[in-house]
Design a protein around this motif. Sequence first.
Motif, short mmCIF file in Angstrom:
data_model
loop_
_atom_site.label_atom_id
_atom_site.label_comp_id
_atom_site.label_asym_id
_atom_site.label_seq_id
_atom_site.Cartn_x
_atom_site.Cartn_y
_atom_site.Cartn_z
N ALA A 1 27.79 22.10 12.13
CA ALA A 1 27.81 21.55 10.76
C ALA A 1 26.53 20.74 10.51
O ALA A 1 25.95 20.79 9.42
N ARG A 2 26.07 20.01 11.53
CA ARG A 2 24.83 19.25 11.37
C ARG A 2 23.61 20.16 11.27
O ARG A 2 22.57 19.76 10.77
N TYR A 3 23.76 21.40 11.77
CA TYR A 3 22.67 22.38 11.71
C TYR A 3 22.64 23.09 10.35
O TYR A 3 22.01 24.12 10.20
N ARG A 4 23.37 22.57 9.38
CA ARG A 4 23.28 23.14 8.00
C ARG A 4 22.82 22.05 7.07
O ARG A 4 23.32 20.93 7.12
N TYR A 5 21.85 22.39 6.21
CA TYR A 5 21.19 21.36 5.40
C TYR A 5 21.15 21.81 3.96
O TYR A 5 21.15 23.00 3.68
#
Length: 346
Positions: free
Chosen positions: A49-53
């Motif tokens: 989830a943190r790897y989506r911006y």
Amino acid sequence: MNATELAAAIAALPKAELHLHLEGSIAPETVVRLAANYGVEVSAEEVAARYRYTDFAGFIEAYKWVTSFLRRPADYRLIAEELFDRLIAQNVVYAEVTLSGGVMLRRGQDVEANFAALIGAAERAAVKGFRVQWIFDAARQFGALEAVETALWATRLAPAGVVAFSVGGDELALSARDLQPAYELARSAGLHALAHAGEIGGPEIVREAIDMLGAERIGHGIGVLHDPILMDDLAERGLPLEICPTSNLRTGALGRQLGADGARLDRHPLKSFFDRGLRVVLATDDPAMFETDLLGEYRVAAAMGFSPAELARLAEASFALALLPQAERQAYLDLFRGQAETLGLL
Ligand SMILES: [Zn+2]
């Protein structure tokens, strides 16, 4: 050649990758392990989830977060070994991997110890026929002084395989003029000069990187699409752009360059650059953080309309533009051409 045959031929082809950040290659499961070593509990889903911006600032935040779990030489060795294994599995035989030297220095790490660990990983991969050279990279947002310090370390690490100095991060944070002392230092010590430019910024930043910093290859450079004169100039001078389509989509750079309607891979300028005669290479940038790999980028290029022979020319360019001594570059090119012919791509 149908799509399945083409994918198999590209997979079998010996390949090189020239724009690839070690710290952006850490699989979510590995981030979980690294974080646990430092008492932080996260799940692979949370990492994903943190790897989506939604924008470039969000990407930089995620990059900062993941690198906060790289604290010891063993951490660097682990992520390098995993990256090299994934590259070898895709028949990547040569890579120029960028290290966030500026981040290592800012965190007060033992750069030499980290580097010794990376050399260990490189030696392990060399046994499998893979070769790596390193690019030491400063972050623009850390300022001119830290860029000089990073360049100085790059020159010290040249005997250990650092071949170039580069700058990345927030390209709007620091002008080329402020970066000149760092680049002069690196170039005078015999290092190659590279730079991220025109990723979210405009063509003027690309022009400055070339004219004021002596950049020999431009990371991204998609901002040149706004400047036909600069595009023709780059084509004429053979100055290459390192193109990372999925990265440009996922960081929001593509939407920033083309407007909200342009945030689609079929609007990416890679094919138009290629058709215009610009020298381009295809790369992943931060494969784990963009959920891609080099084979995936070739599939993306095929979907943009590159023919099999054009894909082979694209792949060949990554060897032709490698920062290697002439004889070694030629040996890779000979190997590549032989295989590309056998596979029916040339
Ligand atoms: Zn990059």
